[in-house]
Design a protein around this motif. Structure first.
Motif, PDB file in Angstrom:
ATOM      1  N   GLN A 150      -4.101   7.991  23.647  1.00 30.18           N
ATOM      2  CA  GLN A 150      -3.651   9.179  24.364  1.00 30.18           C
ATOM      3  C   GLN A 150      -4.331  10.463  23.923  1.00 30.18           C
TER       4      GLN A 150
ATOM      5  N   SER B  67      -6.694  12.329  29.443  1.00 32.22           N
ATOM      6  CA  SER B  67      -6.906  12.758  30.823  1.00 32.22           C
ATOM      7  C   SER B  67      -7.852  13.958  30.930  1.00 32.22           C
TER       8      SER B  67
ATOM      9  N   GLN C  17     -12.500   6.773  29.739  1.00 31.90           N
ATOM     10  CA  GLN C  17     -11.165   6.731  29.169  1.00 31.90           C
ATOM     11  C   GLN C  17     -10.452   5.424  29.503  1.00 31.90           C
TER      12      GLN C  17
END
Length: 130
Positions: free
Chosen positions: A55, A73, A100
């Protein structure tokens, strides 16, 4: 008698501010930076490691006492900023969009046992304009 202070690493969350602080010397260093992020491994004077859950990303430069902490993100935003500032080839930028999603459990485990990156090498030897 005062005790010596431990060096403090600055943690930054804004991509533009971190790039201003680290100040890549041009397209070559910007490409190394993107490569480090895409591979999650050292490239040139840059290194990147992700958290075990994938994350958060920590992006480091051997010549700066600041690291960039990103959500996974935000990787496309970093790639877009590098493309805009340093005119990186579009094919390299498109790789960042899927990078990612390419994080696998073996990469997470490798980050856990990786030796300390880049910091052992002397800075002038790594970042020479010659």
């Amino acid at each position: 008698m005062s005790q010596p202070m431990e060096p403090v690493m600055l943690v930054m969350n804004r991509i533009e501010d971190w790039l201003d602080h680290v100040d890549p010397w041009g397209q070559r260093e910007a490409s190394d930076l993107l490569q480090a992020v895409l591979q999650g491994a050292p490239a040139g004077v840059y290194d990147c490691a992700c958290s075990l859950d994938g994350q958060r990303w920590l992006v480091m430069a051997a010549h700066a006492e600041a690291l960039l902490c990103l959500d996974a993100s935000e990787l496309p935003a970093l790639a877009a900023c590098l493309s805009e500032r340093y005119a990186l080839p579009a094919s390299r930028i498109h790789q960042a969009w899927w990078a990612q999603d390419a994080l696998h459990d073996d990469r997470h485990a490798a980050n856990e046992s990786r030796p300390a990156p880049l910091w052992d090498a002397p800075y002038p030897a790594l970042r020479s304009k010659a």
